[in-house]
Write a protein that holds these residues in place. Structure first.
Motif, mmCIF file in Angstrom:
data_model
loop_
_atom_site.group_PDB
_atom_site.id
_atom_site.type_symbol
_atom_site.label_atom_id
_atom_site.label_comp_id
_atom_site.label_asym_id
_atom_site.label_seq_id
_atom_site.Cartn_x
_atom_site.Cartn_y
_atom_site.Cartn_z
ATOM 1 N N MET A 1 0.844 -1.175 0.000
ATOM 2 C CA MET A 1 0.000 0.000 0.000
ATOM 3 C C MET A 1 0.893 1.242 0.000
ATOM 4 N N SER A 2 0.655 2.150 -0.917
ATOM 5 C CA SER A 2 1.415 3.400 -0.919
ATOM 6 C C SER A 2 0.622 4.459 -0.170
ATOM 7 N N VAL A 3 1.324 5.314 0.529
ATOM 8 C CA VAL A 3 0.679 6.360 1.306
ATOM 9 C C VAL A 3 0.771 7.656 0.526
ATOM 10 N N ASN A 4 -0.387 8.216 0.156
ATOM 11 C CA ASN A 4 -0.442 9.454 -0.605
ATOM 12 C C ASN A 4 -0.872 10.642 0.241
ATOM 13 N N TRP A 5 -1.319 10.385 1.474
ATOM 14 C CA TRP A 5 -1.867 11.444 2.301
ATOM 15 C C TRP A 5 -0.817 12.505 2.577
ATOM 16 N N SER A 6 -1.230 13.750 2.469
ATOM 17 C CA SER A 6 -0.322 14.860 2.742
ATOM 18 C C SER A 6 -0.729 15.564 4.022
ATOM 19 N N PRO A 7 0.192 15.788 4.943
ATOM 20 C CA PRO A 7 -0.145 16.528 6.156
ATOM 21 C C PRO A 7 -0.237 18.026 5.899
ATOM 22 N N ASN A 8 -0.127 18.444 4.651
ATOM 23 C CA ASN A 8 -0.140 19.868 4.316
ATOM 24 C C ASN A 8 -1.518 20.381 3.948
ATOM 25 N N ALA A 9 -2.551 19.664 4.351
ATOM 26 C CA ALA A 9 -3.917 20.103 4.106
ATOM 27 C C ALA A 9 -4.745 19.847 5.351
ATOM 28 N N ASP A 60 -18.864 28.448 8.739
ATOM 29 C CA ASP A 60 -19.036 27.133 8.126
ATOM 30 C C ASP A 60 -17.685 26.428 8.079
ATOM 31 N N PRO A 61 -17.546 25.261 8.719
ATOM 32 C CA PRO A 61 -16.256 24.564 8.704
ATOM 33 C C PRO A 61 -16.002 23.815 7.399
ATOM 34 N N GLY A 62 -16.940 23.852 6.489
ATOM 35 C CA GLY A 62 -16.782 23.117 5.239
ATOM 36 C C GLY A 62 -17.286 21.697 5.391
ATOM 37 N N PRO A 63 -17.186 20.917 4.344
ATOM 38 C CA PRO A 63 -17.731 19.555 4.390
ATOM 39 C C PRO A 63 -16.898 18.611 5.244
ATOM 40 N N ARG A 64 -17.586 17.651 5.826
ATOM 41 C CA ARG A 64 -16.925 16.564 6.560
ATOM 42 C C ARG A 64 -16.567 15.489 5.540
ATOM 43 N N TYR A 65 -15.367 14.943 5.662
ATOM 44 C CA TYR A 65 -14.919 13.889 4.755
ATOM 45 C C TYR A 65 -14.710 12.599 5.537
ATOM 46 N N ASP A 66 -15.200 11.517 4.991
ATOM 47 C CA ASP A 66 -15.060 10.228 5.660
ATOM 48 C C ASP A 66 -14.246 9.229 4.845
ATOM 49 N N THR A 71 -5.647 5.665 1.345
ATOM 50 C CA THR A 71 -5.927 4.890 0.132
ATOM 51 C C THR A 71 -6.832 5.618 -0.855
ATOM 52 N N ASP A 72 -7.592 6.596 -0.399
ATOM 53 C CA ASP A 72 -8.558 7.301 -1.241
ATOM 54 C C ASP A 72 -8.418 8.803 -1.007
ATOM 55 N N GLN A 73 -7.280 9.344 -1.414
ATOM 56 C CA GLN A 73 -6.962 10.745 -1.143
ATOM 57 C C GLN A 73 -7.912 11.672 -1.898
ATOM 58 N N LEU A 74 -8.272 12.771 -1.254
ATOM 59 C CA LEU A 74 -9.125 13.768 -1.889
ATOM 60 C C LEU A 74 -8.357 14.474 -2.998
ATOM 61 N N PRO A 75 -9.049 14.859 -4.076
ATOM 62 C CA PRO A 75 -8.353 15.572 -5.152
ATOM 63 C C PRO A 75 -7.873 16.952 -4.691
ATOM 64 N N PRO A 76 -6.808 17.473 -5.311
ATOM 65 C CA PRO A 76 -6.310 18.804 -4.945
ATOM 66 C C PRO A 76 -7.423 19.843 -5.081
ATOM 67 N N GLY A 77 -7.434 20.786 -4.173
ATOM 68 C CA GLY A 77 -8.432 21.838 -4.198
ATOM 69 C C GLY A 77 -9.667 21.535 -3.362
ATOM 70 N N LYS A 78 -9.834 20.304 -2.909
ATOM 71 C CA LYS A 78 -10.985 19.942 -2.081
ATOM 72 C C LYS A 78 -10.803 20.398 -0.641
ATOM 73 N N VAL A 79 -9.572 20.419 -0.168
ATOM 74 C CA VAL A 79 -9.288 20.805 1.209
ATOM 75 C C VAL A 79 -8.328 21.989 1.219
#
Length: 137
Positions: A1-9, A60-66, A71-79
């Protein structure tokens, strides 16, 4: 499994540890970004000040993401991105209108002065990587 999550968002979720903010149940809040370098007095004070401002102004805190960010990183610009370095973070603090009012103008001014000096000291040094990769001597 590759980790794509970025702590910069910044994003929030319920009981999901792959997001920077976790709210697993009513009355429970977990900020997953803070580390041992955070000031143990200023961080909670800033969180409370920003939280109270959010409640007062019904921000408004914006949308909650689950999704699973590993494994299922959000596309750029979503956060919303976080500052990539100390200087960018200081610029964000300088533009902030809430924290100087809540924590006091003098405290924020002194903190900015101290941290700008730290950034200057850091950025005035040549790193081993820079020596190895950028100097053709």
């Amino acid at each position: 499994m590759s980790v794509n999550w970025s702590p910069n968002a910044i994003s929030y979720s319920g009981n999901n540890r792959t997001h920077s903010i976790r709210i697993p149940e009513s009355g429970r809040f977990e900020l997953r970004l803070a580390d041992g370098a955070a000031n143990p007095y200023l961080l909670p004070a800033a969180l409370i000040a920003i939280g109270l401002d959010g409640i007062e102004h019904k921000r408004d805190p914006g949308p909650r993401y689950d999704n699973n960010n590993y494994t299922d990183q959000l596309p750029p610009g979503k956060v919303k991105p976080l500052p990539l370095n100390l200087l960018d973070a200081l610029r964000c603090l300088e533009a902030n209108l809430i924290l100087p009012q809540a924590l006091g103008q003098e405290l924020v001014k002194s903190y900015l002065k101290l941290k700008h000096q730290e950034w200057h000291n850091y950025s005035s040094r040549i790193s081993p990587w820079e020596l190895e990769n950028t100097l053709d001597c």
